[in-house]
Design an enzyme around this catalytic site. Structure first.
Site, short mmCIF file in Angstrom:
data_model
loop_
_atom_site.label_atom_id
_atom_site.label_comp_id
_atom_site.label_asym_id
_atom_site.label_seq_id
_atom_site.Cartn_x
_atom_site.Cartn_y
_atom_site.Cartn_z
N GLU A 36 22.06 -20.61 -18.99
CA GLU A 36 21.24 -19.74 -18.12
C GLU A 36 22.14 -18.76 -17.35
OE1 GLU A 36 17.36 -22.63 -17.41
OE2 GLU A 36 19.09 -22.85 -16.10
N ASP A 58 0.84 -1.20 0.00
CA ASP A 58 0.00 0.00 0.00
C ASP A 58 0.87 1.24 0.00
OD1 ASP A 58 0.52 0.70 2.88
OD2 ASP A 58 -0.54 -1.19 3.22
#
Ligand code: DGJ
Length: 731
Positions: free
Chosen positions: A616, A536
């Protein structure tokens, strides 16, 4: 003038660059809402108020025999309560005699330079770039000594208006506040949809859109935190509004606890919009002379659709809410050991991850849960914030220094607000946990919640944090919170104050965070609550980034990050590349795609680098370089949503830098079919008159052409493959 007042001091118009907001104190003293929308010249719009004698909508005594004046349909800024407005009220007061009526009447106003602050709670602050202005309107309750101050902040250039309110008991006896929302506003005309962001743990902030009718649309949380289930932010928009067009109003709550947010049409099709602390489990006793402050709501209006609305929120939260040295500094690329080891780690494992990480260019190791007390699973140890030197094979000082010697920063996980029953802390202070005497407590993740309203609890936690952080080289803290709160009972101030506890808990958390940052201002704080359960605006005041979700599946992340993007800037979104098959969903997605999705956030890794292939590893190097090179574009540039989850068989989003010289578009193929048809996407935000080279195929076209005719990738993407396309301005 951002705040315009009429000569008689009763008409108030707030102007931002592109919007105006108008209120009027009518002759009876009711503060009416007249308008919020496209910028006007501030002319009096009170002729829009239509009065009529409506059956079963009564009249206040001051209207005398005028049956056309009814609080039941007048559009108001602070609806009166229990005196004939039968819609939802905003401030409900129980007076000493047990009555609950409150009629709020205009009293006075004040205009001041600079934005307002609210004691103990976050709010937008002024910067060199923009200083706000504040209008304070005081209303008095007709039959008691209670006063309410409505606070309006204006950030003119940012297109932002804020609202908050304060209730003051000026009488001789206490009053009980039973409901105090932060704002209420009635839009007199128009139909609206409400967009809100709902979900669950590991699947937060999925955007949903519903028409607002008389049944209303209401979201909220009574979990003690803002929650995974509903984010404390909503958008009201015209039914035809989309990313590029239509009226949109945003409401973003600067608060991390229980909240309610609603929109409902009344009998005359006016829309009442409300936001504030949830009235369930809430009451607050206000002694004579005391003031209660309701948290801030950030409002914004866009006549140009959702993208422009989001842009206003991204900028205001980035510039006027996030603080500290990490506000604009590039965040380190981190590796977190959680999904690599969970609780099962020792010094060797950590060092193996760290040395591989350092070799690949990762800049920080974050040691997650399990380094303290007795904590080899999630059933014990919380509260015992003492380093487990046996598990770590030495002190944290040694470990952190060793990591630093590898050329990396070091970060540490805490969950300060919690306690395990199997902990020394609980054994010593069982009364510090939130429980109701005579009732066995509910457990969440087998843990209890500390009563953060208690100063002794906060003192203990600050002392423990200080001890750990000053005795090791720690650059970052992940502040976690892993359950919803219940069993609310105030053991420190008497049962009559139990209704205050949820709010006092939140204030206690803010106070502890403030104390922590005062002591360790250099530390980068990342908020977390089982991922995004406390994502928030208020938390951004303390932690400029928040772990977005415990779900690291790159495909699920597309909709989680999409929903998050309506209010929160990319710089606030913690996003990591994790292992496949993904631990939450079992899905396998190419490593490159995982990187491209996490790149739309504060980037990092969460896997055992020793388990990935050489190819990777090479991609890790490339991703880190890209993240650094693209940092200002992704973290400070403008963000565009180009698709909606589930609508197309791909997702796409774009960043454009402030000067419109550089853009980057990412596409992820979410579905695939045999004999596929090519996909096509628009490009946004370029300068129509300038030429741009597309780095995918070298084509040079005008911004107008890229934006009008769009783009087709030069190859078919297999399911879950991604493509990043850059545009560079040539003229
Ligand atoms: C929940 C967080 O979201 C995870 O990332 C991890 O830190 C765990 N808690 C640790 O218990």
């Amino acid at each position: 003038m951002a705040i315009q007042i009429s000569e008689n001091g009763r008409l108030f118009t707030l102007h931002t660059k592109n919007s105006s907001y108008q209120m009027f104190a009518d002759p009876f003293g009711t503060l009416l809402h007249l308008y919020y929308g496209k910028r006007t010249d501030g002319e009096n719009l009170s002729d829009l108020i239509f009065r009529t004698d409506m059956g079963f909508s009564g009249n206040p005594p001051e209207a005398g025999s005028d049956r056309t004046y009814s609080l039941d349909y007048l559009p108001q800024e602070l609806p009166s309560s229990g005196v004939g407005d039968y819609r939802d009220d905003c401030v409900r007061i129980r007076h000493a005699d047990g009555s609950c009526a409150a009629r709020f009447l205009f009293d006075s106003f004040q205009v001041s330079k600079g934005s307002y602050s609210l004691p103990g709670m976050p709010s937008l602050y002024d910067t060199d770039a923009e200083t706000g202005e504040t209008l304070t309107i005081t209303l008095r309750e007709a039959c008691s000594d209670v006063r309410v101050q409505l606070l309006y902040g204006v950030f003119e250039q940012a297109d932002i208006i804020t609202r908050a309110l304060k209730v003051w008991n000026g009488g001789q006896t206490p009053v009980d506040l039973e409901k105090v929302l932060s704002m209420s506003m009635d839009i007199p005309f128009g139909d609206f949809d409400m967009i809100y962001f709902a979900g669950r743990h590991a699947m937060e902030r999925t955007a949903e859109r519903l028409p607002v009718r008389r049944a209303g649309v209401r979201i909220g949380s009574v979990r003690g935190t803002s929650s995974h289930q509903y984010n404390p932010a909503m958008i009201l928009c015209s039914p035809n509004a989309d990313e590029d067009a239509g009226d949109c109003y945003g409401f973003c709550f600067v608060y991390s606890g229980n909240f309610t947010a609603s929109a409902q049409q009344d009998q005359r099709n006016q829309t009442r919009i409300q936001m504030g602390i949830h009235p369930d489990f809430f009451s607050f006793r206000l002694a004579p002379g005391e003031v209660f402050c309701a948290p801030q709501v950030i409002l914004s209006y866009s006549s140009r659709g959702l993208t422009a609305l989001s842009r206003s929120y991204h900028r205001i939260l980035r510039e006027h809410m996030c603080r500290g040295p990490w506000k604009h500094a590039r965040r380190p690329v981190l590796i977190n050991n959680w999904e690599a080891t969970y609780f099962d780690f020792n010094r060797e494992k950590l060092l193996a991850i760290a040395s591989q990480a350092a070799e690949l260019g990762i800049e920080m190791l974050v040691l997650d849960d399990g380094w303290f007390g007795k904590r080899d699973d999630d059933n014990s140890g919380l509260g015992d914030w003492f380093v487990n030197t046996e598990k770590l094979g030495g002190t944290l000082t040694d470990l952190s220094e060793q990591i630093h010697r590898m050329g990396m920063k070091f970060g540490l996980w805490f969950e300060p607000e919690m306690v395990s029953e199997d902990s020394d802390l609980y054994r010593a202070h069982p009364d510090w946990a939130l429980t109701i005497p005579g009732r066995e407590p509910n457990r969440g993740r087998n843990q209890l919640v500390l009563n953060m309203a208690r100063p002794d609890v906060r003192d203990y936690l600050l002392e423990r944090l200080t001890d750990i952080l000053s005795n090791a080289k720690i650059d970052y803290v992940k502040w976690d919170m892993n359950r919803s709160i219940c069993d609310i009972f105030s053991s420190c101030s008497g049962t009559e104050r139990t209704g205050e506890l949820y709010h006092r808990y939140v204030l206690g958390v803010y106070e502890l965070l403030e104390g922590f940052l005062a002591r360790f201002p250099h530390i980068l704080l990342e908020g977390c609550s089982g991922g995004g359960g406390r994502f928030d605006a208020a938390m951004l005041y303390y932690s400029p980034q928040i772990w977005c979700s415990d779900n690291t599946d790159a495909v699920n992340r597309l909709s989680i990050q999409y929903g998050t993007s309506f209010f929160y800037p990319v710089s606030a979104v913690g996003a990591h590349v994790s292992a496949c098959p993904n631990h939450q969903t079992g899905r396998s997605v190419p490593f490159r795609t995982r990187g491209d999705v996490a790149m739309a956030g504060s980037f990092g890794y969460e896997l055992d680098l020793n388990q990935i292939t050489d190819e990777e590893k090479e991609q890790v190097r490339e991703q880190i370089n890209s993240f650094r090179y693209l940092y200002s574009l992704t973290h400070e540039g403008d963000y565009y949503r180009l698709t909606e989850p589930g609508k197309d068989d791909f997702m796409a989003w774009e960043f454009v830098d402030e000067n419109r010289e550089h853009a980057m578009l990412t596409i992820v193929q979410t579905e695939s079919f045999g004999n596929p048809v090519p996909i096509h996407t628009v490009v946004k935000g370029l300068d129509p008159a300038k030429k741009y080279r597309c780095l995918m195929n070298g084509a040079v076209r005008s911004g107008a052409s890229w934006m009008g005719a769009g783009l087709t990738p030069d190859r078919i993407l297999k399911q879950y493959e991604s493509l990043v396309i850059e545009f560079v301005r040539e003229s």
